[in-house]
Design a protein around this motif. Sequence first.
Motif, PDB file in Angstrom:
ATOM      1  N   PRO A 163       0.801  -1.223   0.000  1.00 27.07           N
ATOM      2  CA  PRO A 163       0.000   0.000   0.000  1.00 27.07           C
ATOM      3  C   PRO A 163       0.837   1.277   0.000  1.00 27.07           C
ATOM      4  N   VAL A 164       2.152   1.149   0.106  1.00 24.48           N
ATOM      5  CA  VAL A 164       3.006   2.331   0.235  1.00 24.48           C
ATOM      6  C   VAL A 164       3.295   2.984  -1.109  1.00 24.48           C
ATOM      7  N   THR A 165       3.759   2.209  -2.084  1.00 25.18           N
ATOM      8  CA  THR A 165       4.211   2.773  -3.366  1.00 25.18           C
ATOM      9  C   THR A 165       3.152   3.637  -4.058  1.00 25.18           C
ATOM     10  N   PRO A 166       1.871   3.239  -4.110  1.00 28.89           N
ATOM     11  CA  PRO A 166       0.891   4.109  -4.767  1.00 28.89           C
ATOM     12  C   PRO A 166       0.684   5.449  -4.062  1.00 28.89           C
ATOM     13  N   LEU A 167       1.080   5.546  -2.807  1.00 23.01           N
ATOM     14  CA  LEU A 167       0.902   6.793  -2.063  1.00 23.01           C
ATOM     15  C   LEU A 167       2.063   7.769  -2.259  1.00 23.01           C
ATOM     16  N   LEU A 168       3.147   7.302  -2.840  1.00 22.38           N
ATOM     17  CA  LEU A 168       4.325   8.144  -3.040  1.00 22.38           C
ATOM     18  C   LEU A 168       4.228   8.909  -4.357  1.00 22.38           C
ATOM     19  N   SER A 169       4.753  10.129  -4.364  1.00 17.14           N
ATOM     20  CA  SER A 169       4.808  10.912  -5.602  1.00 17.14           C
ATOM     21  C   SER A 169       5.758  10.235  -6.581  1.00 17.14           C
ATOM     22  N   GLN A 170       5.371  10.233  -7.845  1.00 12.66           N
ATOM     23  CA  GLN A 170       6.169   9.580  -8.882  1.00 12.66           C
ATOM     24  C   GLN A 170       6.979  10.624  -9.648  1.00 12.66           C
ATOM     25  N   TRP A 171       8.240  10.275  -9.985  1.00 12.10           N
ATOM     26  CA  TRP A 171       9.117  11.255 -10.625  1.00 12.10           C
ATOM     27  C   TRP A 171       9.770  10.736 -11.896  1.00 12.10           C
ATOM     28  N   THR A 172       9.239   9.691 -12.488  1.00 17.03           N
ATOM     29  CA  THR A 172       9.685   9.289 -13.825  1.00 17.03           C
ATOM     30  C   THR A 172       8.642   9.768 -14.842  1.00 17.03           C
ATOM     31  N   TYR A 173       9.042   9.930 -16.091  1.00 15.45           N
ATOM     32  CA  TYR A 173       8.239  10.645 -17.084  1.00 15.45           C
ATOM     33  C   TYR A 173       6.827  10.073 -17.222  1.00 15.45           C
ATOM     34  N   GLN A 174       6.736   8.810 -17.575  1.00 16.16           N
ATOM     35  CA  GLN A 174       5.420   8.211 -17.794  1.00 16.16           C
ATOM     36  C   GLN A 174       4.570   8.268 -16.530  1.00 16.16           C
ATOM     37  N   ALA A 175       5.176   7.938 -15.381  1.00 18.49           N
ATOM     38  CA  ALA A 175       4.426   7.922 -14.122  1.00 18.49           C
ATOM     39  C   ALA A 175       3.971   9.321 -13.729  1.00 18.49           C
ATOM     40  N   MET A 176       4.813  10.332 -13.947  1.00 18.70           N
ATOM     41  CA  MET A 176       4.431  11.712 -13.649  1.00 18.70           C
ATOM     42  C   MET A 176       3.235  12.149 -14.494  1.00 18.70           C
ATOM     43  N   VAL A 177       3.322  11.898 -15.790  1.00 22.48           N
ATOM     44  CA  VAL A 177       2.237  12.301 -16.677  1.00 22.48           C
ATOM     45  C   VAL A 177       0.937  11.601 -16.270  1.00 22.48           C
ATOM     46  N   HIS A 178       1.034  10.301 -15.969  1.00 16.31           N
ATOM     47  CA  HIS A 178      -0.152   9.539 -15.609  1.00 16.31           C
ATOM     48  C   HIS A 178      -0.763  10.046 -14.306  1.00 16.31           C
ATOM     49  N   GLU A 179       0.069  10.334 -13.303  1.00 18.88           N
ATOM     50  CA  GLU A 179      -0.439  10.738 -11.992  1.00 18.88           C
ATOM     51  C   GLU A 179      -0.891  12.194 -11.964  1.00 18.88           C
ATOM     52  N   ILE A 180      -0.135  13.083 -12.605  1.00 17.00           N
ATOM     53  CA  ILE A 180      -0.418  14.519 -12.516  1.00 17.00           C
ATOM     54  C   ILE A 180      -1.448  14.966 -13.547  1.00 17.00           C
ATOM     55  N   LEU A 181      -1.328  14.481 -14.774  1.00 10.41           N
ATOM     56  CA  LEU A 181      -2.211  14.917 -15.854  1.00 10.41           C
ATOM     57  C   LEU A 181      -3.258  13.861 -16.218  1.00 10.41           C
ATOM     58  N   GLY A 182      -2.850  12.601 -16.153  1.00  7.86           N
ATOM     59  CA  GLY A 182      -3.749  11.518 -16.532  1.00  7.86           C
ATOM     60  C   GLY A 182      -3.536  11.084 -17.964  1.00  7.86           C
ATOM     61  N   ILE A 183      -3.381   9.792 -18.191  1.00  4.71           N
ATOM     62  CA  ILE A 183      -3.252   9.222 -19.529  1.00  4.71           C
ATOM     63  C   ILE A 183      -4.430   8.282 -19.752  1.00  4.71           C
ATOM     64  N   LYS A 184      -5.203   8.540 -20.781  1.00  2.00           N
ATOM     65  CA  LYS A 184      -6.322   7.662 -21.118  1.00  2.00           C
ATOM     66  C   LYS A 184      -6.252   7.338 -22.599  1.00  2.00           C
ATOM     67  N   ASN A 185      -6.118   6.050 -22.891  1.00  2.20           N
ATOM     68  CA  ASN A 185      -5.967   5.593 -24.277  1.00  2.20           C
ATOM     69  C   ASN A 185      -4.811   6.313 -24.968  1.00  2.20           C
ATOM     70  N   ASN A 186      -3.720   6.485 -24.236  1.00  2.00           N
ATOM     71  CA  ASN A 186      -2.498   7.144 -24.740  1.00  2.00           C
ATOM     72  C   ASN A 186      -2.731   8.610 -25.110  1.00  2.00           C
ATOM     73  N   LYS A 187      -3.759   9.233 -24.548  1.00  3.82           N
ATOM     74  CA  LYS A 187      -4.028  10.648 -24.792  1.00  3.82           C
ATOM     75  C   LYS A 187      -3.912  11.417 -23.485  1.00  3.82           C
ATOM     76  N   VAL A 188      -3.335  12.626 -23.585  1.00  2.00           N
ATOM     77  CA  VAL A 188      -3.119  13.479 -22.414  1.00  2.00           C
ATOM     78  C   VAL A 188      -3.756  14.841 -22.673  1.00  2.00           C
ATOM     79  N   GLN A 189      -4.511  15.336 -21.688  1.00  2.00           N
ATOM     80  CA  GLN A 189      -5.124  16.651 -21.792  1.00  2.00           C
ATOM     81  C   GLN A 189      -4.196  17.704 -21.187  1.00  2.00           C
ATOM     82  N   LEU A 190      -3.941  18.808 -21.924  1.00  2.00           N
ATOM     83  CA  LEU A 190      -3.112  19.909 -21.445  1.00  2.00           C
ATOM     84  C   LEU A 190      -4.016  21.085 -21.080  1.00  2.00           C
TER      85      LEU A 190
END
Length: 381
Positions: A163-190
């Motif tokens: 349960p720990v890892t999902p609670l930590l902030s992510q700092w790699t490119y794909q993980a950051m985009v997914h957590e901060i902006l959200g990736i759905k069907n390989n699309k990102v909203q800016l």
Amino acid sequence: MANTSYVSCTAQRAARQIDKVGQEYYLEFFECCAVFSHLVQENLLQKIAASDEYEVVQQVQELYASFVPVDPSLFSLEFSFGMNYSPSDKSLRATDRVVEGISSLLLSLKWKPAIRFQRSSSRCRRVAEEIHRLAYIQEPGLFDFRQKVGDYQLIVLDRMEDPVTPLLSQWTYQAMVHEILGIKNNKVQLRHSLNDEKEIVLASSDDSFYQENMFSNYGDLGLAVKQLVDNFQAISKINKQIESIDDMHRFIESFPEFRHQSGSVAKHVNLISELSKIINEKSLMTVSRAEQEVVCGSDRVLAFDLVMDLLADNKILPFECLKLALLFILRYGGHGNKQVDEVMTALTRRNLDQLSLNLVRNFGKASLFLVSFIFPAHPSS
């Protein structure tokens, strides 16, 4: 006239398809081909046949695609247990969806794997047993790909184990985009883009820069983007030096690649700019430092002070406060613990919804076991 209907093999969607077949709307079609995303059970075929009053369904096919490919090493089933997920949940529907998605993936890859599962998880056991029953007992011919036993391994793990890892902030490119902006069907909203491009496609299959840097950390990513911009500027200067027919010919030949690289540079610069703005606005670096101190540090007083300071800071969003509180409870939790009680009291002042507060209280009840299991060497009170 022909019509093809693609149906995901959930009970609800299949029922809707059956209802459509019985409607007069289908009279305008000469024939209808129903393509299902997974194995079609015999009772479902019987229901379709009984509903097909006008005999418009001429074919029923199976196209194994009950999953969404994200990149060559990752796929998603596009559903979530949410905060209500519990190992004691008696509903089998979500687990059945997991079985359907994984077995569909195995069929599309033509794999018949040896199956292993996490012994301590009843959900993992059921998923593994259901997939084994399907591949080795119910449909052995369908899974007969003439492979040696052990050529492929399917390992079923329960995400609740960590349960720990999902609670930590992510700092790699794909993980950051997914957590901060959200990736759905390989699309990102800016949301903060200065130009008209409010949505971008982010896929490693057709983006070499993303493929090379999707697992790079935030610092290395900034250097990589700078190098990408520098390389593009050098190419731009060369293309501006058109002084002869040969130069024009060379420019025309390289123009498609030049346009592609121009789009790639603009996309990643916009994306990094968007991430940077949100990281600064939400003070995510400060939050991450506190998270690391709570999880990896040995100074309990320092960790407590950092968490309490951030819980009292209105610049920190309630969701970040929730994660910090959960991490502290996991690390140092237990009922009757004065510091944990103070953290939970501070959290209630942050206007969290009742579901989130209940989650914190449940973590508090389970924390005595979780602390000894996840952090066996944590300092005593």
